[in-house]
Design an enzyme around this catalytic site. Sequence first.
Site, PDB file in Angstrom:
ATOM      1  N   SER A 139       0.887  -1.102  -0.057  1.00  0.00           N
ATOM      2  CA  SER A 139       0.178   0.076  -0.094  1.00  0.00           C
ATOM      3  C   SER A 139       1.001   1.200  -0.003  1.00  0.00           C
ATOM      4  O   SER A 139       1.807   1.273   0.952  1.00  0.00           O
ATOM      5  CB  SER A 139      -0.937  -0.081   1.407  1.00  0.00           C
ATOM      6  N   LYS A 165      -1.343  -0.808  -4.221  1.00  0.00           N
ATOM      7  CA  LYS A 165      -2.334   0.038  -3.844  1.00  0.00           C
ATOM      8  C   LYS A 165      -2.148   1.482  -3.655  1.00  0.00           C
ATOM      9  O   LYS A 165      -1.062   1.707  -3.039  1.00  0.00           O
ATOM     10  CB  LYS A 165      -3.197  -0.522  -2.493  1.00  0.00           C
ATOM     11  N   LYS A 167      -3.051   5.170  -2.487  1.00  0.00           N
ATOM     12  CA  LYS A 167      -3.904   6.110  -1.549  1.00  0.00           C
ATOM     13  C   LYS A 167      -4.264   7.133  -2.298  1.00  0.00           C
ATOM     14  O   LYS A 167      -3.537   7.949  -3.093  1.00  0.00           O
ATOM     15  CB  LYS A 167      -3.156   6.590  -0.323  1.00  0.00           C
ATOM     16  N   ASP A 192      -7.300   3.410  -2.857  1.00  0.00           N
ATOM     17  CA  ASP A 192      -7.852   3.317  -1.641  1.00  0.00           C
ATOM     18  C   ASP A 192      -8.281   4.696  -1.209  1.00  0.00           C
ATOM     19  O   ASP A 192      -7.193   5.440  -1.203  1.00  0.00           O
ATOM     20  CB  ASP A 192      -7.205   2.593  -0.481  1.00  0.00           C
ATOM     21  N   GLU A 218     -11.206   0.949  -3.513  1.00  0.00           N
ATOM     22  CA  GLU A 218     -11.570   0.483  -1.938  1.00  0.00           C
ATOM     23  C   GLU A 218     -12.204   1.641  -1.337  1.00  0.00           C
ATOM     24  O   GLU A 218     -11.783   2.889  -1.538  1.00  0.00           O
ATOM     25  CB  GLU A 218     -10.465   0.250  -1.334  1.00  0.00           C
ATOM     26  N   ASP A 243     -14.117  -1.520   2.945  1.00  0.00           N
ATOM     27  CA  ASP A 243     -13.074  -1.901   4.013  1.00  0.00           C
ATOM     28  C   ASP A 243     -13.862  -1.284   5.397  1.00  0.00           C
ATOM     29  O   ASP A 243     -14.589  -2.149   5.976  1.00  0.00           O
ATOM     30  CB  ASP A 243     -11.615  -1.020   3.660  1.00  0.00           C
ATOM     31  N   LYS A 267     -10.255  -7.062   7.694  1.00  0.00           N
ATOM     32  CA  LYS A 267      -9.316  -6.635   8.578  1.00  0.00           C
ATOM     33  C   LYS A 267      -9.873  -7.123  10.247  1.00  0.00           C
ATOM     34  O   LYS A 267     -10.985  -6.655  10.584  1.00  0.00           O
ATOM     35  CB  LYS A 267      -9.328  -5.151   8.822  1.00  0.00           C
ATOM     36  N   GLY A 295      -4.405  -4.395   6.052  1.00  0.00           N
ATOM     37  CA  GLY A 295      -3.262  -4.065   7.057  1.00  0.00           C
ATOM     38  C   GLY A 295      -3.702  -2.941   7.634  1.00  0.00           C
ATOM     39  O   GLY A 295      -4.398  -2.062   7.140  1.00  0.00           O
TER      40      GLY A 295
END
Length: 378
Positions: A139, A165, A167, A192, A218, A243, A267, A295
């Site tokens: 990420s 991934k 952000k 995400d 996400e 998520d 998670k 994570g």
Amino acid sequence: MTVHIAPEAVELLLIRLPLVEPFETSFGRTDVREILLVRVLQDGCEGWGECVTDHAPLYSSECNGTARYVMETFLIPALFGGPLRRVSDWPRRVAFVKGHPMAKAALEMALWDLYGQMVGRSLRDLWGGTKDLVPAGVSVGIHPDVPSLLRTVERYRAEGYQRVKLKIKPGRDHEVLAAVRRAFPDALLTADANAAYRWPRDRAVLVSMDAYRLQMLEQPFPPDDWLGHARLQRALQTPICLDESVTSLATLRLALRLRAGQVINIKPGRVGGYTVARRIHDVCRRRGVPVWCGGMLETGIGRAANVALASLPGFVLPNDLSASRRYWVEDIVEPPFELQPGGYLAVPTGPGLGVRVVRTRLPVQWSQTYRRDGEIRK
Ligand code: SMG
Ligand code: MG
């Protein structure tokens, strides 16, 4: 032989561990993680847990302060209230406490490790894991500029991570996604948003992200915006991954019924522990919904448990599980997690978590021990 779980003491420790590089999301930037650890003791065995809260309630409503308070005031006394026949009885034992899933999950992790140590079995074995290796993704936080982001993505891809991934947040999305897609036409990419967008205001911005061929998008909207996610998914070809929204089996069922997402990031901290996380996995597997393990910038303690969870058969997509060195100069466990050829992490096989916590490496800010006989020691 039945082993009852009845720890005689619980220790809470707060450590401060600097990240190797800052990690920025739509809700803030972290340079140093403050991490609440849990250690449970019984009959000469110990079990470790890690709480995925942060210093402030930015990802969700919990933070280290609330987790400590709830643990010492309610959860630890509930643990001392009588033996547990199985670790999986823990969610019922603490159901009287509304919310606070991360605090509950941290204690549950320590109990799983303790139980594994007592019976000499790994978490993978106890949970029905089927894999020796789990696919590792990475990420990548929001960067100050595109060139530095491209360098970071390049480095992680060269290391061998299976997917990257990115952000994103409003105003830091299209430029970033377009540049990374252009530089890495074949990379497996996801994005995400950590709930930073709003329906219907951001509909057009999000729908046009289909152009970047993301494996998934996400959590674009706040956790309770079920209709927003469902409506966006109808307009979007890219699968939505939930998520923050999925906090329980009930919210999972709501997500699936409303078709608010097609992929679930599991998670354990967000759903109250590994028992519920496994049930969510089971439901998704029965319904053919792909899941992967999320994570929370864990140390090797939380990572060991998550890697074991990700060894279950329904975890079919690359996880937010990266090598120890992606997070820390020196992890607090031995052996540290290392990226294996092809972009995998190895699932520990030793008892419990299967890693050893190196006590001398813990930068302890404070610690406190609670004993079943009522004594509290600083
Ligand atoms: O542990 O590799 C990791 C980080 C994965 O991006 C990650 N987690 O929303 O999925 C998420 C974020 C939440 C943590 S941000 C501090
Ligand atoms: Mg996320």
